[in-house]
Design an enzyme around this catalytic site. Structure first.
Site, PDB file in Angstrom:
ATOM      1  N   ARG A   1      -6.469  -0.956  -4.684  1.00 24.43           N
ATOM      2  CA  ARG A   1      -5.478   0.110  -4.568  1.00 24.43           C
ATOM      3  C   ARG A   1      -6.179   1.453  -4.410  1.00 24.43           C
ATOM      4  NH1 ARG A   1      -0.349   1.541  -3.240  1.00 24.43           N
ATOM      5  NH2 ARG A   1       0.889   2.433  -4.922  1.00 24.43           N
TER       6      ARG A   1
ATOM      7  N   THR B   1       4.235  -1.756   4.698  1.00 31.62           N
ATOM      8  CA  THR B   1       3.110  -2.513   4.178  1.00 31.62           C
ATOM      9  C   THR B   1       3.027  -3.755   5.047  1.00 31.62           C
ATOM     10  OG1 THR B   1       3.553  -1.607   1.988  1.00 31.62           O
ATOM     11  CG2 THR B   1       2.323  -3.650   2.023  1.00 31.62           C
TER      12      THR B   1
ATOM     13  N   THR C   1      -1.590  -1.847   2.499  1.00 32.19           N
ATOM     14  CA  THR C   1      -0.610  -0.860   2.936  1.00 32.19           C
ATOM     15  C   THR C   1      -1.242   0.476   3.297  1.00 32.19           C
ATOM     16  OG1 THR C   1       1.453   0.239   2.277  1.00 32.19           O
ATOM     17  CG2 THR C   1      -0.208  -0.052   0.570  1.00 32.19           C
TER      18      THR C   1
ATOM     19  N   ASP D   1       3.394   7.550  -4.124  1.00 27.57           N
ATOM     20  CA  ASP D   1       3.869   6.538  -5.068  1.00 27.57           C
ATOM     21  C   ASP D   1       3.756   6.988  -6.516  1.00 27.57           C
ATOM     22  OD1 ASP D   1       4.842   4.634  -3.387  1.00 27.57           O
ATOM     23  OD2 ASP D   1       3.161   3.259  -3.562  1.00 27.57           O
TER      24      ASP D   1
ATOM     25  N   SER E   1       2.189   0.352  -7.976  1.00 29.07           N
ATOM     26  CA  SER E   1       2.534  -0.299  -6.719  1.00 29.07           C
ATOM     27  C   SER E   1       3.577  -1.377  -6.963  1.00 29.07           C
ATOM     28  CB  SER E   1       1.297  -0.935  -6.089  1.00 29.07           C
ATOM     29  OG  SER E   1       1.637  -1.707  -4.946  1.00 29.07           O
ATOM     30  N   SER E   2       4.369  -1.650  -5.929  1.00 30.86           N
ATOM     31  CA  SER E   2       5.306  -2.779  -5.969  1.00 30.86           C
ATOM     32  C   SER E   2       4.751  -4.015  -5.263  1.00 30.86           C
ATOM     33  CB  SER E   2       6.638  -2.376  -5.321  1.00 30.86           C
ATOM     34  OG  SER E   2       7.258  -1.351  -6.051  1.00 30.86           O
TER      35      SER E   2
ATOM     36  N   GLY F   1       7.656  -3.895   1.947  1.00 29.91           N
ATOM     37  CA  GLY F   1       9.018  -3.450   1.694  1.00 29.91           C
ATOM     38  C   GLY F   1       9.173  -2.364   0.656  1.00 29.91           C
ATOM     39  N   GLY F   2       8.094  -1.617   0.297  1.00 29.39           N
ATOM     40  CA  GLY F   2       8.248  -0.553  -0.685  1.00 29.39           C
ATOM     41  C   GLY F   2       8.737  -1.107  -2.016  1.00 29.39           C
TER      42      GLY F   2
END
Length: 551
Positions: free
Chosen positions: A76, A357, A375, A399, A428-429, A449-450
């Site tokens: 990340r 992403t 992403t 984010d 993060s998702s 998809g956020g």
């Protein structure tokens, strides 16, 4: 088998498998190829997560170990050292919200730790270099993506980040079609500057990106736009290997990502709240009602507790223990919708105020599997191409919770665990997921998809393991989403078209239905492995395009 949004990239990964590489080798090659052929989200200027699964091995006396081995590679992006909690409070620029990229360091860490060593690092980048240098044929999915990106919207996200519109002049030069006409299937796209950057990475490994010419070009562009990332931030970046979060559903073991992903905790909570239902009708309003209520509660916990474990004490064990999840489920009224304020009385919520992403899945002949989601944040990130380097910077720091203490009914979150500070990873998702049964991997999945990612992946897992759908049907099934705030159910258009009784039933039970009905949510490219025969089935999600390649 390799399944991704871009058939060209899936083919690159499959070729690595044919040549004796393992699933991680193929994942590295696929990721670099996607940075060329799917620039909307494939990247070297962003970051992501990789789940690496290795099969159970025989123990003493020939007995198999109980579970396979799974590792989580966290690459990340991080906030530059100069970032403070309120840095992003007032509609920050795209250069300001560019995080220190993690992709190159993360892919190299995965290769060094888990690669087969039968394929050289430079050979894994060679296909991407050829595609960028020689050019490749644009398909309809990429043409549509490029045209939309070059047009832009200029809208402001829920986090207050202004979208990049048509992008920087360099973005339009690199990704615009010569002559200024729209891209069409059959056109050729060539990316010579990106090829040169990839050659430096191939020759020097991460140092070819985080130091030297590439780092200098990045730092100069960020400084030009008033951002905070420096050459020192790039050099200091580290990817990390963490243990996954482990849960269960219907006799299967689910390996889910830990913080700084919020996906693992939330998904296991939702699965746990759904498990007591037995085998209900998938589309019956009471079934979907419970799913929505489970989503609402999991996303409230997401906001309250989850963040970068290097900066926040995240109570993962508490949040995923059976008794805690049972109490969450017991709070659901089986006949009536609750409110988002009811499930989170601790929250101070003020008045009302898409990310992109990509995911791919890999399974090799030896039983190793990879689930990788990475992403740039919004489509094409900040639409800033680094001059002379040819790649896009992310706008990932959007984010973070931008305004400390400010949570809104429109979906802005201001809780403390995900407030910004230097060196921190934004929550993060992304939810790359592996599922095993009796020590063998049976499912590899994930999605873009956020904030919808967690719910998308959870629904794929539920559809397959709880509702008994084929993987094709599990991926194709209509999707819905609730994220605590806004307090509304959002569903794909296909849900109302295929199951009108579901939407009507939810409304009758008191759920607010968001009038915005997107044509698609996510892009869940998945693989299923038959534990008895070893047969692998790659399923490309048809919502964008995609392709599975195997041998």
């Amino acid at each position: 088998v390799v399944v991704s949004v871009a058939p060209l990239a899936s083919g690159v990964g499959c070729d690595v498998l044919r040549k004796g590489g393992n699933a991680v080798d193929a994942a590295v090659a696929t990721a670099f190829a996607l940075a060329v052929v799917w620039p909307e989200a494939g990247n070297i200027g962003g970051g992501g997560f990789m789940m690496v699964g290795r099969p159970a091995v025989a123990g003493p006396g020939g007995a198999a170990t109980i579970q396979p081995t799974v590792d989580f590679v966290d690459y990340r992006e991080t906030a530059p050292a100069a970032v403070k909690p309120d840095t992003f409070a007032n509609k920050p620029s795209q250069h300001l919200i560019a995080g220190t990229p993690g992709t190159v360091r993360g892919l190299h860490l995965a290769y060094e730790r888990f690669g087969s060593k039968r394929v050289a690092w430079a050979d894994l980048l060679a296909p991407a270099i050829r595609l960028a240098a020689d050019g490749f044929t644009v398909d309809i999915a990429l043409a549509t993506s490029l045209n939309a990106g070059l047009k832009g919207s200029g809208e402001t996200s829920a986090a207050g980040v202004v979208a990049a519109g048509g992008g920087s002049a360099e973005f339009r030069r690199v990704y615009g079609k010569p002559g200024g006409t729209p891209w069409a299937a059959g056109d050729k796209l060539t990316l010579p500057d990106l090829a040169a950057t990839l050659r430096r990475i191939a020759a020097d490994g991460p140092a070819g990106f985080y130091e030297g010419k590439t780092a200098e070009l990045v730092a100069a562009e960020v400084a030009r736009g008033g951002g905070l990332m420096t050459a020192a931030d790039l050099k200091a970046y580290e990817a990390k290997i963490r243990p996954p979060i482990v849960g269960a559903l219907r006799g299967a073991t689910v390996f889910a990502p830990p913080p700084p992903s919020s996906g693992g905790v939330a998904m296991l909570q939702i699965l746990g709240m759904m498990d007591p239902l037995g085998t209900p009708d998938r589309w019956a309003p009471p079934t979907v009602h419970r799913l929505v209520e489970a989503m609402r509660r999991a996303y409230a916990d997401r906001a309250r507790y989850l963040g970068d474990p290097g900066f926040t004490d995240v109570p993962v064990a508490k949040l995923t223990e059976a008794a805690y999840i049972k109490a969450m489920g017991d709070s659901i009224d089986p006949a009536r919708a609750s409110t988002s304020a009811f499930v989170a009385p601790w929250a101070t919520v003020q008045g009302d105020a898409g990310g992109q992403t990509t995911h791919f899945s890999v399974a090799d002949a030896g039983g190793m599997v990879v689930s990788n989601t990475y992403t740039l944040e919004q489509s094409f990130g900040g639409k800033i191409v680094v001059p002379g380097a040819g790649f896009l910077l992310n706008n990932e720091l959007g984010d973070f919770n931008p305004k400390p203490g400010v949570t809104t009914r429109a979906g802005g979150i201001g809780t403390e665990p995900n407030q910004a500070t230097g060196g921190k990873r934004p929550l993060s998702s992304m939810t790359p997921t592996l599922v095993a049964r009796d020590g063998k991997f049976v499912l590899v999945t994930g999605s873009p998809g956020g904030r919808t990612i967690i719910n998308i992946v959870t629904q794929v897992v539920l559809n397959r393991l709880m509702f008994g759908m084929s993987l094709r049907d599990a991926v194709d099934a209509p999707r819905l989403h609730h994220q605590w705030y806004p307090d509304a159910v959002r569903a794909e258009q296909a849900l109302a078209a295929q199951h009108p009784e579901t939407a009507a039933g939810l409304a009758a039970m008191g759920h607010k239905l968001d009038p915005r009905t997107p044509a698609r949510m996510g892009d869940a490219h998945s693989i299923e492995i038959d534990p008895a025969t070893g047969r692998k089935t790659g399923v490309a999600d048809r919502r964008i395009g995609g392709g599975a390649a195997g041998y």
